[in-house]
Design an enzyme around this catalytic site. Structure first.
Site, short mmCIF file in Angstrom:
data_model
loop_
_atom_site.label_atom_id
_atom_site.label_comp_id
_atom_site.label_asym_id
_atom_site.label_seq_id
_atom_site.Cartn_x
_atom_site.Cartn_y
_atom_site.Cartn_z
N HIS A 251 0.83 -1.20 0.00
CA HIS A 251 0.00 0.00 0.00
C HIS A 251 0.87 1.26 0.00
CE1 HIS A 251 -3.98 -2.01 1.14
NE2 HIS A 251 -3.08 -2.99 1.11
N ASP B 185 -6.44 5.53 1.83
CA ASP B 185 -6.49 4.11 1.50
C ASP B 185 -7.91 3.61 1.69
OD1 ASP B 185 -6.11 1.23 1.52
OD2 ASP B 185 -3.98 1.65 1.81
N THR C 170 -6.00 0.06 -3.41
CA THR C 170 -4.71 -0.46 -3.87
C THR C 170 -4.81 -1.90 -4.34
OG1 THR C 170 -4.07 -1.15 -1.65
CG2 THR C 170 -3.48 1.08 -2.31
N ALA D 231 14.59 -8.14 -2.81
CA ALA D 231 15.16 -7.91 -4.14
C ALA D 231 14.53 -6.67 -4.78
CB ALA D 231 14.90 -9.12 -5.04
N HIS E 55 2.88 -14.68 -4.95
CA HIS E 55 1.73 -14.73 -4.05
C HIS E 55 0.52 -14.02 -4.64
CE1 HIS E 55 3.33 -10.77 -3.54
NE2 HIS E 55 2.43 -10.42 -2.66
N TRP F 31 -1.28 -7.49 -5.69
CA TRP F 31 -1.66 -6.70 -6.86
C TRP F 31 -0.46 -5.99 -7.49
CZ3 TRP F 31 -4.86 -7.31 -10.34
CH2 TRP F 31 -5.24 -6.29 -11.22
N SER G 18 2.69 -6.95 -7.41
CA SER G 18 3.50 -7.97 -8.07
C SER G 18 2.86 -8.41 -9.39
CB SER G 18 3.70 -9.18 -7.15
OG SER G 18 4.52 -8.85 -6.05
N ALA H 240 -6.59 -12.21 1.29
CA ALA H 240 -7.19 -10.97 0.77
C ALA H 240 -7.44 -11.07 -0.74
CB ALA H 240 -6.32 -9.77 1.14
#
Length: 504
Positions: free
Chosen positions: A27, A129, A151, A369, A386, A389, A391, A409
């Site tokens: 976020h 948010d 987000t 990374a 995983h 969003w 990623s 989520a």
């Protein structure tokens, strides 16, 4: 503020936007990119931006990223922190994030209200948010226009909005594991592919669960009259059908993503650096040097994000499946990935797990990374993720297909969209078995590499086109900026009228 500056401010008021994220990595990162876009693209007169972060996360942000020096270049930008006394180091891992949202609603609300009253110059617009309902409540209470930034993926937001109808129709709660593949029919536009197991992770509870009730309430409040404007980190060619549904109820919906690519595009040709980090972890750039030594498209990148927590036995299953596949891989194992009760000793994977493996074919980072750079590297041909969003979007922009292992989520529905709707990868949710890992890695990296690759490259092209001048996300950001200026002007006029009435 100097007297001259104050006079100029009165003569030509500059909008002052306060941006307030949920204090977790994904976020914070996406809302910082929005903050930089607004600071950069404010046009004549500009936009003054204040970014409100938790004390804990701000210290980590300054320690591990270039955010402080980067934002110093934008006139009027400032970081503010909020000290709410919450144990952020404990509440930002795993499903404890849901506890964090509840605690912030109780403890942070009064602190936030006091902060708004003290801001100089006054805040003229809040971008909050979307999962923190108290931000809207306080903003409405003090008379400041509020825009909600969701987000998560728009599909998750849309599911949340229709949860009352899903529950009323008896499609929730889920009746055990044997019920997980039953179709959900009450979410417009998603009837053909949404199963029980694809609902957000917090839906796997009883229908009267308090967390679920709070999420439903927060989402439905967005549609109160008039409905709150929404900012979404997506683009029309990706989420077009669902965006069309959302815009029927929320006419002021600004799809301005992928934010990381949008920012990169806007920074081109400026004197500001195009590389930026918003990481709350120390990034290990050594992995890029290692990638330079690997053949093109040969490496599977593995990263389960900043919140996921797994059991040691699950880590072993992934390790055995990855090594048995005989593919090269780069695996990021952050501190806290393994549950506290089973925390790994030392800084490396246990030696017994890597016996007999040719180590030039793999690299393990115990840390973090620079993910955007990794995914964009020519050596990377797949992403075991995983399905967070950020990623997901970063992988799409890089043209890298995915194997999805969602944690909670929105990640459950994101993985379904990637695999079933867009055909950009494989969904491995609710399974952690070395044989399945091995099979899916080989399917993605070898057997169907060209098929997935073609689709991923085409989606990457559309993502990049959306943020160029004339693209849908580019135009939506321009509209958002215009509307922020209009809201700010109207808010000032309203406050001025109230002041005049009080004087008279």
């Amino acid at each position: 503020m100097t007297e001259a500056a104050a006079i100029m401010e009165q003569a030509s008021p500059i909008p002052h936007v306060l941006i307030f994220p949920l204090p977790v990595q994904g976020h914070v990162s996406s809302m910082l990119k929005l903050a930089e876009l607004l600071s950069l693209a404010g046009g004549e007169g500009g936009i003054r931006v204040t970014f409100l972060n938790s004390d804990y996360n701000h210290k980590r942000l300054i320690q591990f990223s270039d955010a402080e020096s980067r934002f110093r270049k934008y006139p009027g930008f400032q970081f503010k922190t909020i000290d709410d006394g919450l144990p952020m180091d404990q509440l930002t891992k795993g499903e404890k994030v849901l506890d964090l949202m509840r605690e912030m609603g109780l403890k942070t609300r009064p602190i936030f209200k006091d902060l708004l009253a003290q801001m100089d110059p006054p805040v003229t617009c809040v971008i909050g948010d979307g999962v923190l309902g108290f931000i809207r409540d306080v903003s409405v209470e003090v008379g400041i226009p509020i825009i909600r930034f969701r987000t998560v993926g728009v599909s998750c937001f849309w599911i949340n909005f229709w949860l009352p109808e899903i529950i009323e129709a008896g499609e929730l709660p889920v009746q055990g594991n044997g019920d997980m593949d039953r179709m959900i029919t009450k979410v417009p536009g998603m009837e053909s592919f949404l199963r029980c197991r694809d609902l957000p992770g917090y839906c796997r509870v009883s229908a009267d669960d308090q967390v679920l009730a709070r999420i439903v309430r927060t989402t439905r409040e967005s549609s109160s009259s008039p409905p709150s404007p929404l900012i979404l980190n997506t683009f029309d060619d990706f989420d077009g059908p669902i965006l069309a549904q959302v815009r029927h109820l929320f006419p002021k919906t600004y799809a301005i993503g992928p934010l990381h690519e949008h920012l990169k595009s806007r920074l081109q040709g400026t004197t500001t650096t195009s590389s930026s980090s918003n990481s709350l972890w120390k990034e290990e750039a050594s992995c890029l040097t290692w990638l330079d030594t690997q053949p093109p498209g040969s490496v599977l990148y593995v990263n389960f994000g900043s919140i996921t927590v797994m059991r040691r036995e699950q880590l072993v299953e992934f390790w055995e499946g990855l090594t048995s596949s005989k593919n090269r891989f780069l695996w990021v194992i952050r501190p806290g990935l393994v549950s506290h009760e089973e925390e790994l000793d030392g800084d490396e994977i246990p030696e017994e797990l890597v016996e007999g493996i040719e180590k030039e074919n793999l690299k393990v980072l115990v840390g973090w990374a620079p993910q955007e750079a990794v995914l964009s590297h020519d050596a990377v041909g797949g992403f075991l993720t995983h399905s967070g969003w950020n990623s997901t979007l970063e992988s799409i922009v890089a043209g890298v297909p995915m194997i999805c292992w969602p944690f909670f989520a929105d990640q459950q529905v994101n993985s379904r969209i990637v695999s079933e709707v867009l055909k950009l990868g494989l969904d491995m949710k609710d399974v952690c078995d070395r044989r399945v890992v091995e099979r899916m890695v080989n399917e993605l990296m070898v057997e169907k590499k060209e098929e997935f690759g073609r689709k991923a490259v085409e989606m990457a092209r559309m993502a990049k086109e959306s943020v160029k001048e004339g693209g849908s996300s580019y135009e939506n950001l321009e509209l958002l900026i215009e509307d922020i200026k209009l809201m700010s002007s109207q808010a000032r006029e309203l406050k001025g009228c109230k002041s005049s009435n009080n004087i008279s």
